[in-house]
Design an enzyme around this catalytic site. Structure first.
Site, short mmCIF file in Angstrom:
data_model
loop_
_atom_site.label_atom_id
_atom_site.label_comp_id
_atom_site.label_asym_id
_atom_site.label_seq_id
_atom_site.Cartn_x
_atom_site.Cartn_y
_atom_site.Cartn_z
CE LYS A 1 1.50 2.72 5.12
NZ LYS A 1 1.18 1.81 3.98
CB THR B 1 -0.92 0.00 1.23
OG1 THR B 1 -1.71 -1.19 1.23
CG2 THR B 1 -1.85 1.21 1.21
CE LYS C 1 -4.63 -1.93 1.45
NZ LYS C 1 -5.17 -3.06 2.16
#
Length: 291
Positions: free
Chosen positions: A238, A93, A169
């Site tokens: 994040k 990711t 995602k």
């Protein structure tokens, strides 16, 4: 098939194991060699450096973040070691900006680049039931689809530009973070009125929100079971930050994401960065004077 695999963390290890069990020759690399030991015992080969894992027509990587991807692929030479005509499947990711950069760098070397981040935790990965979010060259995807069928229940294709999969995602993880944040605040609300949060969540995930994500995270919040972490709070921060950055590049306002970012920062500031991101419930409880 001979496959290279970079990154043997919580997700990488079970994915690589499934490829190995399917009869493929897998060469693995991980920053900590201890994580590779179970795979070596199952027949994998160990690479001393990332570039040494690039021995076949396909390379998989499952690395933690942009910095780890840059270091492993660019600074430590894994990308330069890939032969022309090979395929790199990046399951990390990462930011859409880095995905675009990597796409161009692979094209310069004649290497097909596929972004295929995944939906599912480590137990789902071990069962080979991940949902795979794919983007990139369709022909390259068809070449590796038999490998993807080993590790996932379904491959969802979102377009020819690899960064499209990363955008999907990040959007999916934003939805998960929103669900966790909502259940956290709702639990604090009912607790404030003398209702047991576990009773409330038990009702919620079996009626209005009878879906795996709500059931899994609702159960963790109800039991206050935030360790061991399936997905750390630091990683949640994040990904929300990456989603905000992706939105900004296309002038997409994301006020809910901004609130979630602050909630994650709050959790980390109070020492909960290594807990599962469902520990956002601790933030809501603390703000309500319940912790």
């Amino acid at each position: 098939m001979s496959i290279g695999f970079l990154g043997l963390g919580t997700m990488g290890q079970p994915i690589a194991h499934n490829l190995l069990r399917a009869g493929h020759a897998v060469t693995v690399w991980n920053r900590s060699t201890a994580a590779a030991q179970p795979l070596l015992e199952a027949g994998a080969q160990l690479a001393a450096q990332p570039a040494d894992a690039v021995r076949g027509p396909v390379l998989f990587s499952m690395l933690a973040d942009d910095a780890a991807v840059r270091e492993t692929l660019l600074e430590r030479g894994a990308l330069d070691a890939l032969p022309a005509g090979s395929v790199h499947v990046n399951m990390a990711t990462i930011s859409v900006a880095l995905a675009r950069e990597l796409s161009a760098l692979h094209a310069e070397r004649g290497v097909a680049y596929l972004a295929i981040p995944v939906l599912g935790r480590s137990d789902v990965a071990a069962a080979g039931q991940l949902n795979l979010l794919a983007a990139g060259d369709a022909d390259a995807l068809a070449r590796v689809q038999p490998l993807l069928d080993v590790i996932g229940r379904k491959t969802w294709y979102f377009g020819a530009a690899p960064e499209q999969a990363n955008a999907v995602k990040l959007a999916a993880n934003l939805c998960l973070a929103s669900a966790i944040g909502t259940m956290a605040e709702a639990s604090a609300l009912v607790r404030g009125h003398g209702v047991d949060a576990a009773d409330f969540l038990g009702m919620l995930v079996n009626t209005l929100f009878a879906a795996p994500a709500y059931q899994n995270y609702g159960g963790m919040i109800a039991e206050q079971r935030y360790s061991p972490a399936g997905f750390k709070t630091t990683l949640g921060l994040k990904d929300v930050r990456l989603a905000l950055n992706a939105g900004e590049t296309r002038h997409v306002p994301m006020p809910l994401a901004s609130v979630l970012r602050d909630q994650f920062i709050d959790a980390i500031a109070h020492g909960d960065g290594e807990l599962d991101w469902s520990a956002l419930a601790k933030v809501a409880a603390r703000r309500a004077g319940q912790a």
